[in-house]
Design a protein around this motif. Sequence first.
Motif, PDB file in Angstrom:
ATOM      1  N   GLU A   1       1.319   5.470  -0.284  1.00  0.00           N
ATOM      2  CA  GLU A   1       0.751   6.809  -0.184  1.00  0.00           C
ATOM      3  C   GLU A   1       1.886   7.800  -0.361  1.00  0.00           C
TER       4      GLU A   1
ATOM      5  N   ASP B   1      -3.162   0.251  -3.610  1.00  0.00           N
ATOM      6  CA  ASP B   1      -2.438  -1.002  -3.439  1.00  0.00           C
ATOM      7  C   ASP B   1      -1.779  -1.406  -4.752  1.00  0.00           C
TER       8      ASP B   1
ATOM      9  N   SER C   1      -1.967   6.937  -3.972  1.00  0.00           N
ATOM     10  CA  SER C   1      -2.703   6.252  -2.912  1.00  0.00           C
ATOM     11  C   SER C   1      -3.345   5.002  -3.491  1.00  0.00           C
TER      12      SER C   1
ATOM     13  N   HIS D   1       0.867  -1.189   0.000  1.00  0.00           N
ATOM     14  CA  HIS D   1       0.000   0.000   0.000  1.00  0.00           C
ATOM     15  C   HIS D   1       0.897   1.229   0.000  1.00  0.00           C
TER      16      HIS D   1
END
Length: 207
Positions: free
Chosen positions: A172, A183, A181, A170
């Motif tokens: 960000e 996966d 942002s 994940h």
Amino acid sequence: MNETIITLSTGEQIRTEAPEHQILEHITNNQGMMNKAFIVIGDVHIATAHIVKIESIVDEIEIKRPDRFEQVDLNVTPKQIEQTEEIVSPNQFELLEQELREAMQTRDIFALDTFLHDDLVFINHEGSYVTKEMDLEAHRTLAVRFTKVACSDLQIKPTKDGAVTISRIHLEGQEGDEKISGDFIYTRVWQLIGEQYQVITGHCTKL
């Protein structure tokens, strides 16, 4: 553990595990002149103009002589040696993947330089070809900034001289003016180069 201490004109000292020669390669040209305005150590931006000294510190390790030597079987066949060399611990690559994620998030250029092979072939989630220098430059110039790099799943497939890792990450952060942002699935091929495991190729897919 070896450390490199960077002393600034203000008297402040910054410690890093990056080797002295690696730091100098990043901030000097072939004539030994500074060719970078600043370098990044973890989250710290250092203006090269303020650097007055770079020195390596080597910890002294006490070596104790054993009281007695155990008998060792020297009758090892070439086949046994080959089998031993093929054994690679998945835990080793779990740690390498963790350190690589930390380097991505903290923009540790020196760690990234160590983990990535000079002839890296990487295809990002947009299908673009990315070289090692392109990746380092993106972190160095803050074109890419990750505020979170978290792994929720990691699969490791050991090979004879390395491993293939497949991880769900994940991310960000920021890439230029665009927010990052989501996966991603990262596939990396680690290979033993000399005494260091490095990523020689990889691929990223956005979920």
